[in-house]
Design an enzyme around this catalytic site. Structure first.
Site, PDB file in Angstrom:
ATOM      1  N   LYS A   1      -3.767   5.850   8.945  1.00  0.00           N
ATOM      2  CA  LYS A   1      -4.749   6.178   7.912  1.00  0.00           C
ATOM      3  C   LYS A   1      -5.563   7.361   8.422  1.00  0.00           C
ATOM      4  O   LYS A   1      -6.508   7.215   9.193  1.00  0.00           O
ATOM      5  CB  LYS A   1      -5.654   4.955   7.665  1.00  0.00           C
ATOM      6  CG  LYS A   1      -6.275   4.918   6.275  1.00  0.00           C
ATOM      7  CD  LYS A   1      -6.757   3.520   5.947  1.00  0.00           C
ATOM      8  CE  LYS A   1      -7.169   3.409   4.492  1.00  0.00           C
ATOM      9  NZ  LYS A   1      -8.485   3.896   4.174  1.00  0.00           N
TER      10      LYS A   1
ATOM     11  N   ARG B   1       0.857  -1.185   0.000  1.00  0.00           N
ATOM     12  CA  ARG B   1       0.000   0.000   0.000  1.00  0.00           C
ATOM     13  C   ARG B   1       0.890   1.232   0.000  1.00  0.00           C
ATOM     14  O   ARG B   1       1.666   1.444   0.924  1.00  0.00           O
ATOM     15  CB  ARG B   1      -0.919   0.008   1.240  1.00  0.00           C
ATOM     16  CG  ARG B   1      -1.892   1.188   1.241  1.00  0.00           C
ATOM     17  CD  ARG B   1      -2.903   1.077   2.374  1.00  0.00           C
ATOM     18  NE  ARG B   1      -2.373   1.576   3.637  1.00  0.00           N
ATOM     19  CZ  ARG B   1      -3.007   1.486   4.798  1.00  0.00           C
ATOM     20  NH1 ARG B   1      -4.183   0.884   4.866  1.00  0.00           N
ATOM     21  NH2 ARG B   1      -2.477   1.967   5.912  1.00  0.00           N
TER      22      ARG B   1
ATOM     23  N   SER C   1     -12.617  -3.478   1.369  1.00  0.00           N
ATOM     24  CA  SER C   1     -12.780  -2.867   2.696  1.00  0.00           C
ATOM     25  C   SER C   1     -14.248  -2.570   2.956  1.00  0.00           C
ATOM     26  O   SER C   1     -14.939  -2.032   2.078  1.00  0.00           O
ATOM     27  CB  SER C   1     -11.994  -1.559   2.785  1.00  0.00           C
ATOM     28  OG  SER C   1     -10.614  -1.804   2.664  1.00  0.00           O
TER      29      SER C   1
END
Length: 211
Positions: free
Chosen positions: A138, A40, A109
């Protein structure tokens, strides 16, 4: 039938991993028992994602850990990754499946029971459920759901779920008690002095509670 083990799912973070890099972090985590590794990097273009992904594929080869690419379908295909993970705002799961074909793992998600319940098991292979706790990795994450919320979402999901959001070794028992098939971790492994030892600690907790 796709075979994958969500129990110890490492999500790489380029900033946290900056000390030794994402590739070396992944290599050490796989040696310590990580079962999945997600690349990511929200700031990397496709070319850089492919470059990093190919290096990751090389170090993970033969370890049993699967490589998942976040968001970037083009990179996932070019790397020959084991899977792709998308968020609700990235792209439609049906479109993603058409692009990657039937053989690649697809994760999605979900932040609410409604979204979890709407998952099509013919398209999506697993759900990433959370955030369980608030997490600095995040900044734009939704409201934390806690273990009760996790249990509700896991129950609503027609496919296996991996929990994410501020999770560490001490949360393993709670994650599995809620019905998730594993936990996704970022800062518990990325950027710690010894990623392999940190992974082994989490893996030891998983062995205690996993049937």
């Amino acid at each position: 039938m796709k075979r994958f083990d969500l129990s110890l799912y490492l999500v790489l973070d380029p900033d946290l991993c900056a000390g030794i890099g994402m590739v070396e972090t992944a290599r050490l985590a796989a040696a310590g028992g990580a079962t999945m590794v997600q690349l990511r990097d929200k700031h990397a273009g496709t070319a850089r994602m492919i470059e990093t992904g190919q290096a990751l594929k090389q170090v993970l080869d033969g370890t049993g850990a699967l490589l998942i690419v976040n968001d970037d379908v083009e990179a996932a295909i070019a790397i020959g990754a084991d899977g792709l993970h998308i968020g609700q705002d990235d792209m439609d799961a049906r479109d993603a499946r058409q692009m990657i074909g039937p053989g690649m793992i697809l994760g999605l998600s979900v932040e609410t029971a409604q979204l979890a319940g709407a998952v099509d098991p013919d398209i999506v292979d697993y759900t990433g459920v959370g955030p369980v706790f608030a997490t600095p990795t995040k900044a734009d994450h939704k409201q934390p759901i806690g273990f009760d919320g996790l249990a509700r979402l896991v129950q609503s999901s027609p496919v296996p779920s991996v929990a994410i959001g501020g999770l560490k070794a001490e949360h393993v028992a709670g994650v599995f008690a809620a019905g998730a098939e594993g936990l996704a971790v970022v800062s518990a492994i990325c950027g710690v002095p010894d990623p392999e030892a940190a992974t082994r600690r989490i893996e030891a907790e998983i062995r205690k509670v996993r049937p």
